[in-house]
Design a protein around this motif. Structure first.
Motif, PDB file in Angstrom:
ATOM      1  N   PHE A   4       0.847  -1.186   0.000  1.00  0.00           N
ATOM      2  CA  PHE A   4       0.000   0.000   0.000  1.00  0.00           C
ATOM      3  C   PHE A   4       0.884   1.237   0.000  1.00  0.00           C
ATOM      4  O   PHE A   4       1.895   1.293   0.708  1.00  0.00           O
ATOM      5  CB  PHE A   4      -0.922   0.012   1.229  1.00  0.00           C
ATOM      6  N   PHE A   5       0.475   2.211  -0.796  1.00  0.00           N
ATOM      7  CA  PHE A   5       1.251   3.430  -0.944  1.00  0.00           C
ATOM      8  C   PHE A   5       0.451   4.625  -0.460  1.00  0.00           C
ATOM      9  O   PHE A   5      -0.784   4.602  -0.446  1.00  0.00           O
ATOM     10  CB  PHE A   5       1.663   3.650  -2.416  1.00  0.00           C
ATOM     11  N   ALA A   6       1.160   5.658  -0.049  1.00  0.00           N
ATOM     12  CA  ALA A   6       0.499   6.892   0.363  1.00  0.00           C
ATOM     13  C   ALA A   6      -0.210   7.502  -0.834  1.00  0.00           C
ATOM     14  O   ALA A   6       0.195   7.292  -1.981  1.00  0.00           O
ATOM     15  CB  ALA A   6       1.511   7.872   0.938  1.00  0.00           C
ATOM     16  N   PRO A   7      -1.285   8.242  -0.605  1.00  0.00           N
ATOM     17  CA  PRO A   7      -1.988   8.871  -1.722  1.00  0.00           C
ATOM     18  C   PRO A   7      -1.046   9.733  -2.547  1.00  0.00           C
ATOM     19  O   PRO A   7      -0.226  10.473  -1.997  1.00  0.00           O
ATOM     20  CB  PRO A   7      -3.065   9.715  -1.035  1.00  0.00           C
ATOM     21  N   ALA A   8      -1.123   9.594  -3.882  1.00  0.00           N
ATOM     22  CA  ALA A   8      -0.256  10.368  -4.771  1.00  0.00           C
ATOM     23  C   ALA A   8      -0.589  11.842  -4.669  1.00  0.00           C
ATOM     24  O   ALA A   8      -1.749  12.237  -4.663  1.00  0.00           O
ATOM     25  CB  ALA A   8      -0.431   9.880  -6.216  1.00  0.00           C
TER      26      ALA A   8
ATOM     27  N   ARG B  49       8.432   4.723  -5.842  1.00  0.00           N
ATOM     28  CA  ARG B  49       7.870   5.205  -4.587  1.00  0.00           C
ATOM     29  C   ARG B  49       7.962   4.113  -3.538  1.00  0.00           C
ATOM     30  O   ARG B  49       7.795   2.940  -3.826  1.00  0.00           O
ATOM     31  CB  ARG B  49       6.407   5.631  -4.762  1.00  0.00           C
ATOM     32  N   THR B  50       8.234   4.539  -2.313  1.00  0.00           N
ATOM     33  CA  THR B  50       8.361   3.596  -1.214  1.00  0.00           C
ATOM     34  C   THR B  50       6.984   3.327  -0.615  1.00  0.00           C
ATOM     35  O   THR B  50       6.266   4.267  -0.260  1.00  0.00           O
ATOM     36  CB  THR B  50       9.286   4.161  -0.124  1.00  0.00           C
ATOM     37  N   PRO B  51       6.585   2.088  -0.494  1.00  0.00           N
ATOM     38  CA  PRO B  51       5.269   1.793   0.107  1.00  0.00           C
ATOM     39  C   PRO B  51       5.267   2.143   1.589  1.00  0.00           C
ATOM     40  O   PRO B  51       6.280   2.027   2.281  1.00  0.00           O
ATOM     41  CB  PRO B  51       5.104   0.293  -0.120  1.00  0.00           C
ATOM     42  N   VAL B  52       4.105   2.569   2.074  1.00  0.00           N
ATOM     43  CA  VAL B  52       3.972   2.866   3.504  1.00  0.00           C
ATOM     44  C   VAL B  52       3.597   1.608   4.285  1.00  0.00           C
ATOM     45  O   VAL B  52       3.769   1.556   5.505  1.00  0.00           O
ATOM     46  CB  VAL B  52       2.920   3.972   3.742  1.00  0.00           C
TER      47      VAL B  52
ATOM     48  N   VAL C 156      10.249   0.091   9.676  1.00  0.00           N
ATOM     49  CA  VAL C 156      11.583   0.360   9.164  1.00  0.00           C
ATOM     50  C   VAL C 156      11.518   1.576   8.245  1.00  0.00           C
ATOM     51  O   VAL C 156      10.779   1.579   7.255  1.00  0.00           O
ATOM     52  CB  VAL C 156      12.162  -0.868   8.441  1.00  0.00           C
ATOM     53  N   LYS C 157      12.260   2.606   8.597  1.00  0.00           N
ATOM     54  CA  LYS C 157      12.280   3.874   7.857  1.00  0.00           C
ATOM     55  C   LYS C 157      10.860   4.400   7.707  1.00  0.00           C
ATOM     56  O   LYS C 157      10.212   4.717   8.684  1.00  0.00           O
ATOM     57  CB  LYS C 157      12.973   3.677   6.510  1.00  0.00           C
ATOM     58  N   LYS C 158      10.344   4.487   6.481  1.00  0.00           N
ATOM     59  CA  LYS C 158       9.011   5.027   6.254  1.00  0.00           C
ATOM     60  C   LYS C 158       8.016   3.950   5.837  1.00  0.00           C
ATOM     61  O   LYS C 158       6.976   4.264   5.246  1.00  0.00           O
ATOM     62  CB  LYS C 158       9.062   6.123   5.181  1.00  0.00           C
TER      63      LYS C 158
ATOM     64  N   ALA D 165      -3.767   5.652   5.011  1.00  0.00           N
ATOM     65  CA  ALA D 165      -2.416   5.120   4.821  1.00  0.00           C
ATOM     66  C   ALA D 165      -1.472   6.220   4.367  1.00  0.00           C
ATOM     67  O   ALA D 165      -0.661   6.043   3.468  1.00  0.00           O
ATOM     68  CB  ALA D 165      -2.430   3.979   3.810  1.00  0.00           C
ATOM     69  N   SER D 166      -1.557   7.375   5.018  1.00  0.00           N
ATOM     70  CA  SER D 166      -0.705   8.502   4.642  1.00  0.00           C
ATOM     71  C   SER D 166       0.741   8.305   5.073  1.00  0.00           C
ATOM     72  O   SER D 166       1.646   8.911   4.513  1.00  0.00           O
ATOM     73  CB  SER D 166      -1.258   9.792   5.255  1.00  0.00           C
ATOM     74  N   SER D 167       0.980   7.470   6.080  1.00  0.00           N
ATOM     75  CA  SER D 167       2.334   7.209   6.551  1.00  0.00           C
ATOM     76  C   SER D 167       2.361   5.850   7.233  1.00  0.00           C
ATOM     77  O   SER D 167       1.309   5.265   7.540  1.00  0.00           O
ATOM     78  CB  SER D 167       2.796   8.301   7.517  1.00  0.00           C
TER      79      SER D 167
END
Length: 347
Positions: A6-10, A51-54, A124-126, A153-155
């Protein structure tokens, strides 16, 4: 294996004046940004931005998938056996800036065999990585909520606290349901024996009380793990003010639900003792009936035994009214003890 990322909203630079983040969709790594026009007047293909997934949710992962995660984030994922260990140092620890947190979550609460399953949260990290070998209801619910509202899932921290809140809410619902079930059991245990709802042998009641006790015990175990997790997170300086505020709220809810779980455990003990007491009373009543019957029929048996003896000289044997007299004595010797027991209140 059923893993998801899952990724943060673009967001784009114009998001501040355009649609809010809630209206943005979850996008996967590798989505392109807006293209640029080159000197030839054609639109150049924009470079792909990874992009890094949250949140990476690992459900029943394979060995290859675990190795890929370990290589990708330079961490060592705990094995399934290590997740089952109860030592605090094996469940909550910081390794090179990555937080490893393993808790027991109640699963299959509505079935006849509820269980607790170990779930590991790796911050781990973000990115938040969840490692699990079961699919409890809170995860299903939170995934549906994230799909409807991507801003949840903003962070990585937002996902972590969102999952913890969902787990706590689920435990609260389970405790409320258990309390309502115990209230119904209380009415059955103390019902009038003539009531159709009264359980004569109490087998079903004992099974339901045992299930409620088992459920409350596993819920308390899950709450204890969550409480330890909250204490561990409260010592982390990397959490922001908003995250610590949510953590305090979750901790208060955990304490409140734990007190409710203790109340349910006490009520389970009370109902179990009351049910066993009712069983003892019913058994005593049965034994009393047999005792009264034996005492009532002992004199008639004695009279019948006397006149059943084969002696040659027994005056009543040749008497015309000997037989009716023997029958009358037996009936009278049975009625008199019953009347006496009734008068004393023993029947």
């Amino acid at each position: 294996m059923d893993s998801n990322e899952f990724f943060a909203p673009a967001r784009t630079p114009s998001d501040d004046t355009a649609a809010p983040a809630d209206d943005a969709a979850l996008v996967s790594s590798g989505d392109a940004v807006d293209g640029e026009v080159n000197s030839a007047g054609s639109v150049a293909k924009p470079p792909k931005v990874e992009r890094t997934p949250v949140w990476i949710d690992l459900l029943n992962p394979s060995d290859d998938e675990i190795h890929e995660i370990e290589k990708r984030f330079a961490i060592e994922v705990p094995t399934r056996e290590e997740m089952q260990e109860i030592e605090l140092s094996s469940r909550l620890y910081d390794e090179d800036g990555a937080l490893f947190m393993t808790v027991s979550v109640l699963n299959k609460a509505n079935s006849d065999e509820p269980e607790t399953t170990a779930i590991t949260f790796i911050l781990v990290k973000k990115t938040l990585i969840t490692l699990r070998y079961a699919d409890p209801v809170p995860f299903k619910t939170f995934i549906r909520r994230v799909n409807r509202s991507p801003s949840l899932a903003s962070s990585a921290e937002a996902v972590l606290f969102g999952l913890l809140e969902q787990i706590v809410d689920r435990l609260a619902d389970i405790m409320e349901q258990a309390a309502a079930d115990l209230e119904g059991l209380s009415n059955i245990v103390f019902a009038n024996p003539d009531d159709p709802a009264h359980d004569q042998d109490h087998r079903a009641v004992l099974r339901r009380i045992g299930r409620a006790g088992n459920l409350s015990g596993k819920a308390k175990d899950s709450l204890l793990n969550l409480h330890r997790l909250g204490l561990f997170l409260s010592t982390q300086t990397r959490l922001k003010k908003d995250a610590k505020t949510r953590l305090k709220t979750i901790s208060r809810d955990i304490v409140s639900i734990t007190e409710h779980a203790n109340f349910i455990a006490n009520k389970v003990t009370f109902l179990l003792d009351a049910t066993l007491g009712m069983i003892n009373l019913e058994q005593n009543n049965i034994i009393k009936i047999f005792s009264v019957a034996a005492a009532a029929f002992l004199p008639p048996t004695l009279i019948a035994s006397i006149y059943g003896m084969n002696f040659s000289v027994m005056p009543e044997l040749d008497w015309q009214f000997g037989y009716p007299l023997a029958i009358g004595l037996m009936v009278l010797s049975a009625v008199l003890p019953l009347w006496y027991f009734k008068r004393k209140g023993w029947l």
